[in-house]
Design a protein around this motif. Structure first.
Motif, mmCIF file in Angstrom:
data_model
loop_
_atom_site.group_PDB
_atom_site.id
_atom_site.type_symbol
_atom_site.label_atom_id
_atom_site.label_comp_id
_atom_site.label_asym_id
_atom_site.label_seq_id
_atom_site.Cartn_x
_atom_site.Cartn_y
_atom_site.Cartn_z
ATOM 1 N N MET A 61 0.828 -1.214 0.000
ATOM 2 C CA MET A 61 0.000 0.000 0.000
ATOM 3 C C MET A 61 0.858 1.257 0.000
ATOM 4 S SD MET A 61 -3.469 -0.843 2.174
ATOM 5 C CE MET A 61 -2.729 -1.628 3.597
ATOM 6 N N PHE A 62 1.971 1.242 0.757
ATOM 7 C CA PHE A 62 2.880 2.392 0.707
ATOM 8 C C PHE A 62 3.553 2.497 -0.658
ATOM 9 C CE2 PHE A 62 3.124 2.501 5.516
ATOM 10 C CZ PHE A 62 2.588 3.763 5.633
ATOM 11 N N MET A 63 3.852 1.347 -1.289
ATOM 12 C CA MET A 63 4.397 1.371 -2.646
ATOM 13 C C MET A 63 3.418 2.044 -3.612
ATOM 14 S SD MET A 63 6.072 -2.409 -3.157
ATOM 15 C CE MET A 63 7.617 -2.883 -2.398
ATOM 16 N N LEU A 64 2.162 1.648 -3.537
ATOM 17 C CA LEU A 64 1.136 2.233 -4.405
ATOM 18 C C LEU A 64 0.967 3.716 -4.133
ATOM 19 C CD1 LEU A 64 -1.612 -0.547 -4.383
ATOM 20 C CD2 LEU A 64 -0.484 0.381 -6.406
ATOM 21 N N CYS A 65 0.969 4.082 -2.866
ATOM 22 C CA CYS A 65 0.816 5.492 -2.484
ATOM 23 C C CYS A 65 1.936 6.335 -3.078
ATOM 24 C CB CYS A 65 0.799 5.604 -0.960
ATOM 25 S SG CYS A 65 0.703 7.282 -0.338
ATOM 26 N N GLY A 66 3.179 5.867 -2.942
ATOM 27 C CA GLY A 66 4.312 6.596 -3.513
ATOM 28 C C GLY A 66 4.213 6.712 -5.018
ATOM 29 N N GLY A 67 3.763 5.640 -5.675
ATOM 30 C CA GLY A 67 3.607 5.676 -7.132
ATOM 31 C C GLY A 67 2.560 6.667 -7.582
ATOM 32 N N VAL A 68 1.439 6.717 -6.876
ATOM 33 C CA VAL A 68 0.364 7.654 -7.224
ATOM 34 C C VAL A 68 0.851 9.092 -7.096
ATOM 35 C CG1 VAL A 68 -1.893 8.548 -6.496
ATOM 36 C CG2 VAL A 68 -1.515 6.079 -6.648
ATOM 37 N N MET A 69 1.551 9.395 -5.998
ATOM 38 C CA MET A 69 2.003 10.768 -5.781
ATOM 39 C C MET A 69 3.103 11.177 -6.752
ATOM 40 S SD MET A 69 1.890 11.184 -1.658
ATOM 41 C CE MET A 69 3.091 9.891 -1.452
ATOM 42 N N THR A 70 3.947 10.221 -7.134
ATOM 43 C CA THR A 70 4.992 10.514 -8.111
ATOM 44 C C THR A 70 4.382 10.811 -9.474
ATOM 45 O OG1 THR A 70 6.505 9.055 -6.917
ATOM 46 C CG2 THR A 70 7.105 9.639 -9.166
ATOM 47 N N LYS A 71 3.364 10.046 -9.837
ATOM 48 C CA LYS A 71 2.685 10.250 -11.114
ATOM 49 C C LYS A 71 1.913 11.560 -11.128
ATOM 50 C CE LYS A 71 2.263 7.698 -14.911
ATOM 51 N NZ LYS A 71 3.425 7.099 -15.580
ATOM 52 N N GLY A 72 1.398 11.954 -9.964
ATOM 53 C CA GLY A 72 0.601 13.178 -9.869
ATOM 54 C C GLY A 72 1.460 14.399 -9.606
ATOM 55 N N SER A 73 0.882 15.386 -8.930
ATOM 56 C CA SER A 73 1.566 16.674 -8.747
ATOM 57 C C SER A 73 1.927 16.966 -7.300
ATOM 58 C CB SER A 73 0.671 17.811 -9.272
ATOM 59 O OG SER A 73 -0.556 17.861 -8.547
ATOM 60 N N THR A 74 1.816 15.967 -6.412
ATOM 61 C CA THR A 74 2.100 16.193 -4.990
ATOM 62 C C THR A 74 3.515 16.716 -4.781
ATOM 63 O OG1 THR A 74 0.540 14.475 -4.317
ATOM 64 C CG2 THR A 74 2.232 15.093 -2.726
ATOM 65 N N ALA A 75 4.500 16.095 -5.434
ATOM 66 C CA ALA A 75 5.903 16.497 -5.246
ATOM 67 C C ALA A 75 6.117 17.938 -5.683
ATOM 68 C CB ALA A 75 6.826 15.561 -6.026
ATOM 69 N N ARG A 76 5.556 18.339 -6.819
ATOM 70 C CA ARG A 76 5.736 19.700 -7.315
ATOM 71 C C ARG A 76 5.109 20.725 -6.367
ATOM 72 N NH1 ARG A 76 3.438 19.044 -11.739
ATOM 73 N NH2 ARG A 76 1.493 20.185 -11.466
ATOM 74 N N ARG A 77 3.949 20.407 -5.831
ATOM 75 C CA ARG A 77 3.274 21.339 -4.927
ATOM 76 C C ARG A 77 4.029 21.479 -3.604
ATOM 77 N NH1 ARG A 77 -2.452 21.918 -6.586
ATOM 78 N NH2 ARG A 77 -2.658 20.835 -8.585
ATOM 79 N N LEU A 78 4.556 20.369 -3.091
ATOM 80 C CA LEU A 78 5.369 20.445 -1.872
ATOM 81 C C LEU A 78 6.626 21.275 -2.109
ATOM 82 C CD1 LEU A 78 5.201 16.754 -0.562
ATOM 83 C CD2 LEU A 78 4.101 18.745 0.451
ATOM 84 N N THR A 79 7.258 21.084 -3.245
ATOM 85 C CA THR A 79 8.474 21.830 -3.567
ATOM 86 C C THR A 79 8.183 23.315 -3.706
ATOM 87 O OG1 THR A 79 9.360 19.889 -4.710
ATOM 88 C CG2 THR A 79 10.387 22.005 -5.197
#
Length: 419
Positions: A61-79
């Motif tokens: 589940m943590f693997m899936l969660c990380g994959g979803v956020m990497t594919k989406g825009s979570t990282a860019r918004r945090l940055t």
């Protein structure tokens, strides 16, 4: 003598660079022949019993969660939020890379996912702003390593499984060392880039980035707050994180679709298909070792010539630094944690403290050739030569070794949030 021979067999197979599954199967077969009466069929039964644990569900589940956020825009918004907060400071973009990596690590639980997600956004921005290439690469790669020490961390879950330690206590123990590493890297970023131009602080820019990134920022608060308050278990936290990330990326940010989600599931399935047979065999081996008191036998071998806790932890740190340079984090944990953790307890290091020491050692290994995983992935992701990446990592390795020395010498750093 039999315990020593088991250790030598594992070392020989490692030197011959055999796959981890082969090493573990050879070790468990030897253990069953010597201590299990030769009943090799018991291996299958032990594997089934070992995997029959709810906590293991947290890993995919943590693997899936990380994959979803990497594919989406979570990282860019945090940055964007981190840049708005630190842009006016010397080395502000470097600080932003480290802070956003720390926050993202508190969601994804993975070093590689953190490095790729944050690095793909921050590294081009740092180069465009005129930052030295070596510093930019080092900041991104070392920031990624925070993914295995800042909770929730998949390696911490693996360590807890094979040593039967409290996952919640391990997560709490990772907070102090995580903060220490972030502080050391932040100070270095300021010192190394003190002459770089800065941008004026803008309250409007900060307000805008917070408005766009609020849902991403809330996730680690919900996740870790729920775990530490006892509202839900680590496995339930993984389910909450996965559901939250899917809803936010699909319904709020709306930058990925169901087709992207399908690809994320397929990638996670491939990773899980490679990891779970290893976990099953490693936990089965752990059962045999504990039932037959093999760690006690190993302790008898070292007790005569390691007389103090300081000598023991220095030798173990040197061993783990070497192992981290030759093996992946999961491999090292699955093979060594069940043997070393009981011995460490005799020398005064409880399983929680020793777990953090082990993870920090392996975190350094992610940046150490020849098998430093972050180096190898960064070489492909950023299209840079391996030698340049190694040189870029050296100052950050020095900082992490300093942190390791402090964590080994002062267990209070790990235990502060546990207590």
């Amino acid at each position: 003598m039999n315990a020593l021979l088991l250790f030598l067999i594992v070392c020989a197979l490692l030197i011959l660079r055999q796959p981890l599954l082969v090493i573990l199967l050879a070790a468990i077969a030897y253990a069953q022949i010597i201590w299990g009466g030769g009943h090799l069929t018991w291996i299958i039964e032990d594997m089934f019993v070992s995997l029959d644990k709810e906590l293991i569900l947290a890993i995919p589940m943590f693997m899936l969660c990380g994959g979803v956020m990497t594919k989406g825009s979570t990282a860019r918004r945090l940055t964007d939020v981190a840049r708005a907060l630190t842009g006016h400071l010397p080395g502000g973009l470097g600080i932003a890379a480290i802070i956003s990596s720390a926050i993202f690590a508190a969601i994804s639980g993975s070093s590689i996912v953190t490095m790729l997600a944050i690095g793909s956004v921050v590294y081009p921005a740092m180069r465009e702003a005129g930052y030295n290439k070596r510093f930019a690469l080092g900041a991104v790669m070392s920031g990624g390593t925070l993914g295995i020490i800042i909770p929730p961390s998949i390696p911490l879950i693996l360590y807890g499984l094979v040593t039967e330690s409290s996952i919640v206590d391990l997560f709490r123990a990772g907070v102090g060392p995580g903060i220490l590493l972030v502080l050391l890297m932040t100070v270095y970023s300021v010192a190394a880039n003190r002459h770089m131009p800065t941008t004026p602080f803008s309250l409007e820019t900060l307000r805008h980035s917070l408005r766009r990134g609020i849902w991403a920022l809330l996730m680690p608060v919900i996740l870790l707050g729920g775990i530490y308050s006892g509202l839900f278990s680590p496995t339930e936290a993984a389910a909450v994180a996965l559901m939250y990330s899917v809803v936010i990326e699909l319904a709020v940010h709306r930058e990925i679709g169901f087709a992207d989600l399908k690809n994320v599931v397929l990638e996670a399935a491939k990773l899980g298909g490679a990891l779970f047979p290893l976990i099953a065999v490693a936990l089965s081996l752990n059962l045999i070792l504990i039932e037959n008191r093999v760690p006690d036998m190993m302790l008898g071998l070292v007790d005569g010539w390691i007389t103090s806790p300081i000598t023991f932890i220095i030798i173990v740190n040197l061993l783990l630094l070497g192992v981290g340079a030759m093996m992946t984090t999961a491999e090292a944990i699955l093979i060594l944690a069940p043997i070393l953790a009981p011995i460490a307890a005799v020398y005064g290091f409880n399983k929680i403290v020793f777990g953090i020491i082990m993870i920090v050692n392996l975190e350094i290994g992610l940046l150490t050739p020849p098998v430093g995983l972050n180096l190898i992935v960064a070489m492909s992701a950023f299209k840079e030569k391996f030698g340049l990446l190694v040189r870029a990592a050296l100052p950050f390795i020095a900082l992490m070794v300093l942190a390791l020395a402090l964590i080994s010498w002062l267990p209070e750093i790990s235990l502060y949030f546990v207590n």
